[in-house]
Design a protein around this motif. Sequence first.
Motif, PDB file in Angstrom:
ATOM      1  N   GLY A 316       9.535  -2.648 -19.757  1.00  0.00           N
ATOM      2  CA  GLY A 316      10.077  -3.569 -18.775  1.00  0.00           C
ATOM      3  C   GLY A 316      10.685  -2.899 -17.558  1.00  0.00           C
ATOM      4  O   GLY A 316      11.672  -3.388 -17.007  1.00  0.00           O
ATOM      5  N   ARG A 317      10.111  -1.798 -17.117  1.00  0.00           N
ATOM      6  CA  ARG A 317      10.572  -1.108 -15.923  1.00  0.00           C
ATOM      7  C   ARG A 317       9.365  -0.754 -15.056  1.00  0.00           C
ATOM      8  O   ARG A 317       8.235  -0.665 -15.549  1.00  0.00           O
ATOM      9  N   ARG A 318       9.623  -0.515 -13.782  1.00  0.00           N
ATOM     10  CA  ARG A 318       8.561  -0.230 -12.817  1.00  0.00           C
ATOM     11  C   ARG A 318       9.027   0.879 -11.877  1.00  0.00           C
ATOM     12  O   ARG A 318      10.215   0.979 -11.559  1.00  0.00           O
ATOM     13  N   PHE A 319       8.088   1.714 -11.452  1.00  0.00           N
ATOM     14  CA  PHE A 319       8.415   2.799 -10.535  1.00  0.00           C
ATOM     15  C   PHE A 319       8.704   2.242  -9.137  1.00  0.00           C
ATOM     16  O   PHE A 319       8.061   1.280  -8.688  1.00  0.00           O
ATOM     17  N   VAL A 320       9.665   2.864  -8.485  1.00  0.00           N
ATOM     18  CA  VAL A 320       9.988   2.466  -7.117  1.00  0.00           C
ATOM     19  C   VAL A 320       9.001   3.116  -6.153  1.00  0.00           C
ATOM     20  O   VAL A 320       8.376   4.137  -6.454  1.00  0.00           O
ATOM     21  N   SER A 321       8.861   2.544  -4.976  1.00  0.00           N
ATOM     22  CA  SER A 321       7.949   3.077  -3.970  1.00  0.00           C
ATOM     23  C   SER A 321       8.597   4.272  -3.275  1.00  0.00           C
ATOM     24  O   SER A 321       9.776   4.231  -2.906  1.00  0.00           O
ATOM     25  N   ILE A 322       7.828   5.328  -3.104  1.00  0.00           N
ATOM     26  CA  ILE A 322       8.353   6.545  -2.486  1.00  0.00           C
ATOM     27  C   ILE A 322       7.575   6.935  -1.235  1.00  0.00           C
ATOM     28  O   ILE A 322       7.866   7.961  -0.621  1.00  0.00           O
ATOM     29  N   ILE A 323       6.591   6.165  -0.831  1.00  0.00           N
ATOM     30  CA  ILE A 323       5.766   6.471   0.336  1.00  0.00           C
ATOM     31  C   ILE A 323       6.131   5.501   1.449  1.00  0.00           C
ATOM     32  O   ILE A 323       6.114   4.283   1.259  1.00  0.00           O
ATOM     33  N   PHE A 337      11.080  10.299  -7.191  1.00  0.00           N
ATOM     34  CA  PHE A 337       9.785  10.409  -7.867  1.00  0.00           C
ATOM     35  C   PHE A 337       9.798   9.722  -9.230  1.00  0.00           C
ATOM     36  O   PHE A 337       8.850   9.028  -9.592  1.00  0.00           O
ATOM     37  N   GLY A 338      10.853   9.896  -9.991  1.00  0.00           N
ATOM     38  CA  GLY A 338      10.904   9.319 -11.339  1.00  0.00           C
ATOM     39  C   GLY A 338      11.802   8.112 -11.461  1.00  0.00           C
ATOM     40  O   GLY A 338      12.057   7.665 -12.589  1.00  0.00           O
ATOM     41  N   ASN A 339      12.271   7.559 -10.333  1.00  0.00           N
ATOM     42  CA  ASN A 339      13.176   6.404 -10.390  1.00  0.00           C
ATOM     43  C   ASN A 339      12.411   5.139 -10.771  1.00  0.00           C
ATOM     44  O   ASN A 339      11.282   4.915 -10.318  1.00  0.00           O
ATOM     45  N   THR A 340      13.047   4.318 -11.598  1.00  0.00           N
ATOM     46  CA  THR A 340      12.455   3.057 -12.037  1.00  0.00           C
ATOM     47  C   THR A 340      13.472   1.937 -11.854  1.00  0.00           C
ATOM     48  O   THR A 340      14.682   2.186 -11.773  1.00  0.00           O
ATOM     49  N   VAL A 341      12.975   0.725 -11.801  1.00  0.00           N
ATOM     50  CA  VAL A 341      13.825  -0.465 -11.686  1.00  0.00           C
ATOM     51  C   VAL A 341      13.441  -1.427 -12.796  1.00  0.00           C
ATOM     52  O   VAL A 341      12.266  -1.541 -13.170  1.00  0.00           O
ATOM     53  N   PRO A 342      14.406  -2.168 -13.346  1.00  0.00           N
ATOM     54  CA  PRO A 342      14.073  -3.139 -14.411  1.00  0.00           C
ATOM     55  C   PRO A 342      13.427  -4.382 -13.831  1.00  0.00           C
ATOM     56  O   PRO A 342      13.715  -4.811 -12.704  1.00  0.00           O
ATOM     57  N   ILE A 343      12.542  -4.969 -14.601  1.00  0.00           N
ATOM     58  CA  ILE A 343      11.864  -6.203 -14.223  1.00  0.00           C
ATOM     59  C   ILE A 343      11.855  -7.134 -15.430  1.00  0.00           C
ATOM     60  O   ILE A 343      12.089  -6.704 -16.568  1.00  0.00           O
ATOM     61  N   ARG A 344      11.582  -8.400 -15.169  1.00  0.00           N
ATOM     62  CA  ARG A 344      11.511  -9.380 -16.248  1.00  0.00           C
ATOM     63  C   ARG A 344      10.166  -9.271 -16.947  1.00  0.00           C
ATOM     64  O   ARG A 344       9.114  -9.373 -16.318  1.00  0.00           O
ATOM     65  N   MET A 345      10.228  -9.038 -18.252  1.00  0.00           N
ATOM     66  CA  MET A 345       9.005  -8.878 -19.036  1.00  0.00           C
ATOM     67  C   MET A 345       9.292  -9.276 -20.468  1.00  0.00           C
ATOM     68  O   MET A 345      10.315  -8.864 -21.034  1.00  0.00           O
ATOM     69  N   PRO A 346       8.450 -10.063 -21.094  1.00  0.00           N
ATOM     70  CA  PRO A 346       8.669 -10.417 -22.499  1.00  0.00           C
ATOM     71  C   PRO A 346       8.528  -9.199 -23.396  1.00  0.00           C
ATOM     72  O   PRO A 346       7.792  -8.248 -23.091  1.00  0.00           O
ATOM     73  N   SER A 347       9.239  -9.242 -24.505  1.00  0.00           N
ATOM     74  CA  SER A 347       9.203  -8.129 -25.450  1.00  0.00           C
ATOM     75  C   SER A 347       8.057  -8.220 -26.429  1.00  0.00           C
ATOM     76  O   SER A 347       7.966  -7.391 -27.341  1.00  0.00           O
ATOM     77  N   LEU A 348       7.186  -9.188 -26.272  1.00  0.00           N
ATOM     78  CA  LEU A 348       6.046  -9.337 -27.174  1.00  0.00           C
ATOM     79  C   LEU A 348       4.975  -8.318 -26.855  1.00  0.00           C
ATOM     80  O   LEU A 348       4.881  -7.801 -25.739  1.00  0.00           O
ATOM     81  N   SER A 349       4.143  -8.034 -27.834  1.00  0.00           N
ATOM     82  CA  SER A 349       3.016  -7.141 -27.628  1.00  0.00           C
ATOM     83  C   SER A 349       1.907  -7.870 -26.888  1.00  0.00           C
ATOM     84  O   SER A 349       1.926  -9.095 -26.735  1.00  0.00           O
TER      85      SER A 349
END
Length: 459
Positions: A316-323, A337-349
């Motif tokens: 449930g995380r996504r990389f931030v834009s660096i360009i 480069f390795g920074n991420t932000v949380p996003i809404r995502m279900p915990s189901l497979s």
Amino acid sequence: MLARKGLLPDGFLLTRLAEDQNQLKSTRIRAQRARFITKTGSCNVAHKNIREQGRFLQDVFTTMVDLKWQHSFLIFTSAFLCSWMLFAMVWWLLAFAHGDLEPRDPNGEPGPVPCVTAIHSFTSAFLFSIEVQVTIGFGGRMVTEECPMAITVLIIQNILGLIINAVMLGCVFMKTAQANRRAETLIFSRNAVIAPRNGRPTFMFRVGDLRKSMIISATIQLQVIRRTVTTEGEVIPVCQLDIQVENPLRSNGIFLVSPLIISHTIDRGSPLYEMSAHSLAAEDLEIIVILEGVVETTGITMQARTSYTPDEILWGRRFVSIITEEDGRYCVDYSKFGNTVPIRMPSLSAKDLDQTRGVQDSGDDTHLQGWGLVRAGRGGFRRGRGGGESTQPWYAPVQPPVQTPHSEPAHSILKDHQQGALSPPNEGEPGERRGQKKTVTLEVIGRQIEEDSLGEISD
């Protein structure tokens, strides 16, 4: 102590102690879990009980290149010292056999011409051996034409010295120009993420190149290392499964001129199809990343490797834009480069998500919904889904319409409409006869449906 004083209840204290013990156990389990490839790219495999050690001597050059630097320097020094000592012994024996080591009176008559001048002991023979092999030539010692054997030994030592120098220089060059040295400037994100992309859960990580010189024909490959058990009960401790990399070109090739986010869509054919946010920490797997290419400056094929364990995969995380675009060119901020932000995502497979959306396990029950012609631009049309009011995904099975007792089935209405549009009655006949079968080719049906759709859109 707080529990004894009555500040905290005993139940809370017992609960905290149980949680701490569970955390310690999980920490120990994680510490004992071995990884196949380290974060730096080296293989974490120990080879033991190898009986055929002589196979390594059949390829001496590769063995010497694979050795560590301290072992290589030890072998280089030993090779030079042994060759100098060996030929020093040969020069001393020649001088002893010719009688050059016998003491002579400097004021007396001169003796016979020696094989090598100014050799009076083993030390002087050792110094002469160094001068010959390294071609220093101080001028105090030299070979005379008195002994043909001495001339032969001089030629042999020069040839052997050149061979040793060539081998040592080749090993040093190959060790300094190894492909893994170029991989030091290829960086991977420390953590991988799982986030939705285009409506599907996707495994993603970031890779970048710090040098301006490019990697030609760069390809990337993903593999899953996990312990599996076959239907016959055979346990495979290290089973390698390939993972398809998401690429519109249907290949693993990438253009690594700036940092890229490599993604893998978790679908039905993915090894991560049944993995959820809760089962991720308990999964016994390792995702290996292999980046191969040709170094632009040297033309040497290189390979960079890394791996991601379940502890290094963020759900449930996504990389931030660096360009960013500045002054007419693209700029890359490697501090994010390795920074991420949380996003809404279900915990189901992904499997559970497909089941909740109505996707059947068998591929025969899935049908594409009706696809019509949708306007794409000026005077152009593209294939799109008919019935924009439908919110179900395209892979959802088509639900049959609810029929009332006084309504005709939908397929009979569609059949009558197609027969009325495609096969009108002849001029001499009052109408179409019931029960008469007409054969119409599929090409005519498809052409007529498209013409009807175009007519409705133009109206």
